[in-house]
Write a protein that holds these residues in place. Structure first.
Motif: not given
Length: 274
Positions: A188-197
């Motif tokens: 997902a990160k490689r596809r440009g999504a930010r991971l938010v916790g």
């Protein structure tokens, strides 16, 4: 539905009853690729989802008969409908007060395309074990228009009967998949999504964070939060501000707050929309 053919089953020892009751256990749901739905509303939602799932069998309480709420329902051709005593209904559903109807349904099949679509909003559960919390989060994700929900390893089975009941049919409205977050999050990160916790130690308010670009909202275990492996991949931690004296919100409440802020920014805030 007055002419519906109800097939009577009276014994809890009937092989079909034993097979249905076995679906209360995950290993049998996994083996057969089917699960139980209970109650009129969930059956209505499953009927609307024709093509996504198949209804293999329906059972009704023999004293109450076919529910009036389903009088106009169109069943898939050749779907068998059985009439069971309340005691046998209870054996299959695992509840003290059995519903008037239950059904055996095939699990929906989804690929990972919905998880990685451009600009998407995905909710990922990392070790969320309570069926009610997981079901509520799936329902909230459906309500805000999330693209998918991912249940990572250590999370409850989405087809657990309590989880299914808690979704109130949302299980049929958006992709709900099980996956390995250790593999999915880097992709997902490689596809440009930010991971938010979410974190009580975060400095940034969830209301100041920009939820408009593609992102995955990561929600952790009820007691321990995000696992160290998942937390290490997070791009941003956000805090839900609280003015009162509550120490924290449970994961279902916190997840709903964060999802609705994401939806507000994405669809209802003209000043922040690009």
């Amino acid at each position: 539905m007055a002419d519906i053919n109800l097939i009577p089953i009276t014994s809890a020892q009937n092989p079909k009853v034993k097979a249905w009751a076995s679906l209360l256990e995950k290993k049998h749901r996994d083996r057969t690729g089917t699960f139980l739905i209970e109650g009129v509303h969930l059956l209505q939602e499953a009927l609307k989802a024709e093509g996504l799932v198949s209804i293999e069998a329906i059972a009704v309480d023999d004293e109450r008969g076919w529910p009036e709420e389903l009088a106009g329902a169109r069943l898939p051709e050749r779907t068998p409908v059985y009439a069971l005593p309340a005691s046998v209904m209870a054996k299959c559903t695992g509840t003290d007060t059995p519903p008037p109807v239950f059904a055996v349904v095939t699990k929906p099949r989804y690929g990972h395309d919905a998880l990685l679509r451009e600009g998407g909003f995905v909710v990922a559960l990392d070790g969320v074990r309570d069926p009610g919390n997981a079901g509520t989060l799936i329902r909230a994700a459906d309500a805000v228009g999330a693209d998918a929900v991912v249940l990572g390893r250590g999370s409850v089975d989405p087809y657990n009967p309590k989880t299914v009941r808690s979704t109130m049919g949302s299980l049929f409205h958006l992709p709900v998949v099980e996956g390995d977050l250790a593999e999915l999050l880097p992709e997902a990160k490689r596809r440009g999504a930010r991971l938010v916790g979410a974190s009580l130690d975060a400095r940034q308010s969830c209301y100041a964070f920009d939820w408009r670009p593609a992102c995955w909202l990561l929600l952790g275990n009820e007691s321990n939060g995000l696992s160290p492996a998942v937390s290490a991949l997070v791009d941003a931690h956000v805090l839900i501000p609280m003015r009162g004296q509550a120490e924290s919100l449970n994961v279902a409440m916190a997840g709903a707050v964060l999802m609705y802020e994401a939806m507000r920014q994405r669809y209802f805030d003209p000043e922040r929309r690009s």
